[in-house]
Design a protein around this motif. Structure first.
Motif, short mmCIF file in Angstrom:
data_model
loop_
_atom_site.label_atom_id
_atom_site.label_comp_id
_atom_site.label_asym_id
_atom_site.label_seq_id
_atom_site.Cartn_x
_atom_site.Cartn_y
_atom_site.Cartn_z
N ILE A 23 12.61 -14.94 5.25
CA ILE A 23 13.51 -15.73 4.41
C ILE A 23 12.76 -16.99 4.01
N ARG A 28 16.17 -20.66 4.74
CA ARG A 28 16.17 -20.55 6.20
C ARG A 28 16.72 -21.82 6.85
N PHE A 102 16.84 -13.25 13.17
CA PHE A 102 15.65 -13.76 12.49
C PHE A 102 14.98 -14.75 13.43
N GLY A 106 11.68 -17.24 10.08
CA GLY A 106 12.56 -16.60 9.11
C GLY A 106 12.37 -15.11 8.99
#
Length: 165
Positions: A23, A28, A102, A106
């Motif tokens: 991400i 994030r 996660f 990320g």
């Protein structure tokens, strides 16, 4: 309404054969702020599911579920008032998605069905939309009926990474 940080930002992520992707940092940071881990460490959980009306995925934090449940109740009540019966597809569309962990960078594993449904291959374009963020296959996005600025943003990030469209 729950007090949450808006998802603003965009970026492109490379997706490996196992569906691992990262991400982008701006998204994030919002995700971590909206669903901090109890132990204070980096990382957490993100819910990834199909978008209700666009050929992409959405990502959001656990706290956003409350707002989605309220939306489902509103849509169900409106449908009931108009048709005199419930529509089970309303809930089926809204609650589709699954929480995945996660890490502090990320990185997460995109659920296989979600990835298949959105036709995401080796690249995933992330785009913040305040309440959640969208995850697109860049080619699908450019062929879709979305704002030109979003298409240009995807083109820009792909060009920066040397990704041919």
């Amino acid at each position: 309404m729950i007090d949450r940080v808006d998802y603003q930002g965009e970026g492109i992520g490379l997706v490996d054969d196992k569906g691992r992707c990262a991400i982008p940092a701006s998204l994030r940071a919002a995700l971590a702020a909206n669903s901090p881990r109890a132990d204070g460490k980096d990382g957490g959980s993100v819910i990834i599911g199909a978008h209700r009306s666009s050929p992409c995925l959405i990502g959001y934090d656990e706290r956003y579920r409350t707002e989605l449940k309220a939306l489902a109740a509103q849509l169900q009540a409106a449908y009931l008032a108009k048709h005199g019966t419930h529509n089970p597809n309303i809930l089926r569309e809204i609650v589709q998605g699954e929480p995945v962990p996660f890490d502090g960078s990320g990185r997460f594993i995109m659920p296989a069905f979600a990835r298949f449904r959105a036709k995401i291959g080796a690249n995933a374009f992330f785009y913040g939309t305040f309440e959640c963020f969208e995850i697109w296959d860049p080619r699908t996005l450019i062929e879709s009926d979305v704002a030109e600025v979003m298409k240009d943003c995807a083109r820009f990030h792909c060009q920066q990474k040397g990704i041919a469209l």
